[in-house]
Design a protein around this motif. Structure first.
Motif, PDB file in Angstrom:
ATOM      1  N   ILE A   1       0.881  -1.163   0.000  1.00 48.93           N
ATOM      2  CA  ILE A   1       0.000   0.000   0.000  1.00 48.93           C
ATOM      3  C   ILE A   1       0.922   1.217   0.000  1.00 48.93           C
ATOM      4  N   VAL A   2       0.585   2.229  -0.804  1.00 50.28           N
ATOM      5  CA  VAL A   2       1.477   3.367  -0.998  1.00 50.28           C
ATOM      6  C   VAL A   2       0.734   4.677  -0.797  1.00 50.28           C
ATOM      7  N   CYS A   3       1.465   5.678  -0.291  1.00 49.62           N
ATOM      8  CA  CYS A   3       0.980   7.056  -0.195  1.00 49.62           C
ATOM      9  C   CYS A   3       1.949   7.922  -0.989  1.00 49.62           C
ATOM     10  N   ASP A   4       1.467   8.585  -2.034  1.00 46.21           N
ATOM     11  CA  ASP A   4       2.328   9.402  -2.890  1.00 46.21           C
ATOM     12  C   ASP A   4       2.806  10.692  -2.229  1.00 46.21           C
ATOM     13  N   ALA A   5       2.127  11.168  -1.201  1.00 44.39           N
ATOM     14  CA  ALA A   5       2.497  12.442  -0.591  1.00 44.39           C
ATOM     15  C   ALA A   5       3.918  12.432  -0.044  1.00 44.39           C
ATOM     16  N   ASP A   6       4.325  11.321   0.572  1.00 45.21           N
ATOM     17  CA  ASP A   6       5.668  11.252   1.145  1.00 45.21           C
ATOM     18  C   ASP A   6       6.383   9.939   0.872  1.00 45.21           C
ATOM     19  N   GLY A   7       5.811   9.090   0.025  1.00 40.66           N
ATOM     20  CA  GLY A   7       6.455   7.830  -0.333  1.00 40.66           C
ATOM     21  C   GLY A   7       6.310   6.734   0.709  1.00 40.66           C
ATOM     22  N   SER A   8       5.381   6.878   1.636  1.00 36.43           N
ATOM     23  CA  SER A   8       5.164   5.853   2.665  1.00 36.43           C
ATOM     24  C   SER A   8       4.666   4.562   2.030  1.00 36.43           C
ATOM     25  N   GLU A   9       5.022   3.448   2.658  1.00 37.16           N
ATOM     26  CA  GLU A   9       4.579   2.137   2.178  1.00 37.16           C
ATOM     27  C   GLU A   9       4.225   1.241   3.356  1.00 37.16           C
ATOM     28  N   TRP A  10       3.267   0.342   3.107  1.00 41.61           N
ATOM     29  CA  TRP A  10       2.833  -0.652   4.078  1.00 41.61           C
ATOM     30  C   TRP A  10       2.708  -1.998   3.370  1.00 41.61           C
ATOM     31  N   MET A  11       2.846  -3.090   4.116  1.00 43.96           N
ATOM     32  CA  MET A  11       2.622  -4.422   3.558  1.00 43.96           C
ATOM     33  C   MET A  11       1.122  -4.605   3.338  1.00 43.96           C
ATOM     34  N   LEU A  12       0.741  -5.086   2.179  1.00 44.40           N
ATOM     35  CA  LEU A  12      -0.675  -5.226   1.832  1.00 44.40           C
ATOM     36  C   LEU A  12      -1.404  -6.177   2.777  1.00 44.40           C
ATOM     37  N   LEU A  13      -0.844  -7.344   3.048  1.00 42.06           N
ATOM     38  CA  LEU A  13      -1.567  -8.352   3.818  1.00 42.06           C
ATOM     39  C   LEU A  13      -1.625  -8.070   5.311  1.00 42.06           C
ATOM     40  N   THR A  14      -0.678  -7.295   5.847  1.00 38.50           N
ATOM     41  CA  THR A  14      -0.649  -7.064   7.291  1.00 38.50           C
ATOM     42  C   THR A  14      -0.875  -5.617   7.692  1.00 38.50           C
ATOM     43  N   GLY A  15      -0.644  -4.662   6.796  1.00 39.95           N
ATOM     44  CA  GLY A  15      -0.755  -3.253   7.129  1.00 39.95           C
ATOM     45  C   GLY A  15       0.456  -2.704   7.858  1.00 39.95           C
ATOM     46  N   GLN A  16       1.467  -3.531   8.028  1.00 40.49           N
ATOM     47  CA  GLN A  16       2.669  -3.102   8.746  1.00 40.49           C
ATOM     48  C   GLN A  16       3.436  -2.063   7.932  1.00 40.49           C
ATOM     49  N   PRO A  17       3.812  -0.927   8.559  1.00 38.68           N
ATOM     50  CA  PRO A  17       4.581   0.085   7.827  1.00 38.68           C
ATOM     51  C   PRO A  17       5.981  -0.423   7.489  1.00 38.68           C
ATOM     52  N   THR A  18       6.426  -0.133   6.265  1.00 35.91           N
ATOM     53  CA  THR A  18       7.759  -0.569   5.840  1.00 35.91           C
ATOM     54  C   THR A  18       8.645   0.587   5.421  1.00 35.91           C
ATOM     55  N   LYS A  19       8.041   1.741   5.144  1.00 35.06           N
ATOM     56  CA  LYS A  19       8.824   2.872   4.665  1.00 35.06           C
ATOM     57  C   LYS A  19       8.145   4.174   5.077  1.00 35.06           C
ATOM     58  N   VAL A  20       8.857   5.069   5.726  1.00 36.89           N
ATOM     59  CA  VAL A  20       8.466   6.420   6.143  1.00 36.89           C
ATOM     60  C   VAL A  20       7.439   6.419   7.282  1.00 36.89           C
ATOM     61  N   ALA A  21       6.262   5.874   7.083  1.00 36.41           N
ATOM     62  CA  ALA A  21       5.196   5.941   8.099  1.00 36.41           C
ATOM     63  C   ALA A  21       5.563   5.111   9.327  1.00 36.41           C
ATOM     64  N   ASN A  22       5.043   5.529  10.465  1.00 36.39           N
ATOM     65  CA  ASN A  22       5.303   4.802  11.704  1.00 36.39           C
ATOM     66  C   ASN A  22       4.040   4.188  12.298  1.00 36.39           C
ATOM     67  N   ARG A  23       2.962   4.183  11.547  1.00 34.63           N
ATOM     68  CA  ARG A  23       1.716   3.599  12.028  1.00 34.63           C
ATOM     69  C   ARG A  23       0.964   2.941  10.882  1.00 34.63           C
ATOM     70  N   ALA A  24       0.203   1.926  11.224  1.00 28.92           N
ATOM     71  CA  ALA A  24      -0.573   1.179  10.235  1.00 28.92           C
ATOM     72  C   ALA A  24      -1.822   1.964   9.842  1.00 28.92           C
ATOM     73  N   PRO A  25      -2.371   1.681   8.677  1.00 29.93           N
ATOM     74  CA  PRO A  25      -3.642   2.321   8.303  1.00 29.93           C
ATOM     75  C   PRO A  25      -4.744   1.943   9.294  1.00 29.93           C
ATOM     76  N   ARG A  26      -5.741   2.811   9.418  1.00 27.09           N
ATOM     77  CA  ARG A  26      -6.879   2.529  10.291  1.00 27.09           C
ATOM     78  C   ARG A  26      -7.583   1.279   9.765  1.00 27.09           C
ATOM     79  N   MET A  27      -7.805   0.334  10.666  1.00 36.20           N
ATOM     80  CA  MET A  27      -8.472  -0.912  10.290  1.00 36.20           C
ATOM     81  C   MET A  27      -9.929  -0.886  10.727  1.00 36.20           C
ATOM     82  N   TYR A  28     -10.754  -1.582   9.959  1.00 37.90           N
ATOM     83  CA  TYR A  28     -12.162  -1.735  10.299  1.00 37.90           C
ATOM     84  C   TYR A  28     -12.460  -3.204  10.557  1.00 37.90           C
TER      85      TYR A  28
END
Length: 149
Positions: free
Chosen positions: A108-135
């Motif tokens: 999962i990617v955010c173009d604003a700052d290049g943040s990335e997360w693992m798709l299956l777990t939501g774990q941040p891998t680049k720039v961000a320090n928190r997972a996306p909000r889960m439902y």
């Protein structure tokens, strides 16, 4: 004098206990305070062609529309069930390029700052320090998935 010291110590311990209790009841959902909180209540039928990607582990879809958050929801099929993430970047305030999207079917990617997360777990891998909000996701045996917050 001893009674006075005991009374002061008892009050200090009581105050410390209340402080710890209130801090442990923090309502932080892992996102910055400027990310909007909306009511989410969506049902999708995986038997429909639009959602057929969710029939296999690793498959994902975007869900938009009323009651699907402010920018939509990302639903992923994992080996053990389903996950649903808000598409607002969790670590920065919403702006033009802060809508999350899937890239290469693995992140999962955010173009604003290049943040990335693992798709299956939501774990941040680049720039961000928190997972996306889960439902919460409830899967019925008939193939209908309900997503709520």
């Amino acid at each position: 004098m001893k009674e006075f010291i005991k009374m002061i110590l008892n009050k200090a311990v009581l105050l410390l206990a209340f402080t710890l209790i209130f801090q442990s009841c923090n309502s932080d959902d892992g996102t910055v305070s400027c990310v909007p909180i909306t009511t989410v209540s969506v049902s999708i039928n995986t038997a429909l062609p639009l959602y057929s990607n969710l029939n296999n582990p690793g498959g994902w879809v975007y869900v938009n529309g009323p009651m699907a958050g402010t920018r939509g929801i990302l639903v992923i099929r994992t080996a053990s069930g389903y996950r649903a993430y808000d598409r607002n970047a969790p670590h920065i305030c919403p702006a033009e390029k802060t809508t999350l999207y899937v890239k290469d079917d693995i992140k999962i990617v955010c173009d604003a700052d290049g943040s990335e997360w693992m798709l299956l777990t939501g774990q941040p891998t680049k720039v961000a320090n928190r997972a996306p909000r889960m439902y919460q996701v409830y899967a019925n045996p008939n193939g209908v998935i309900t997503i709520t917050n």
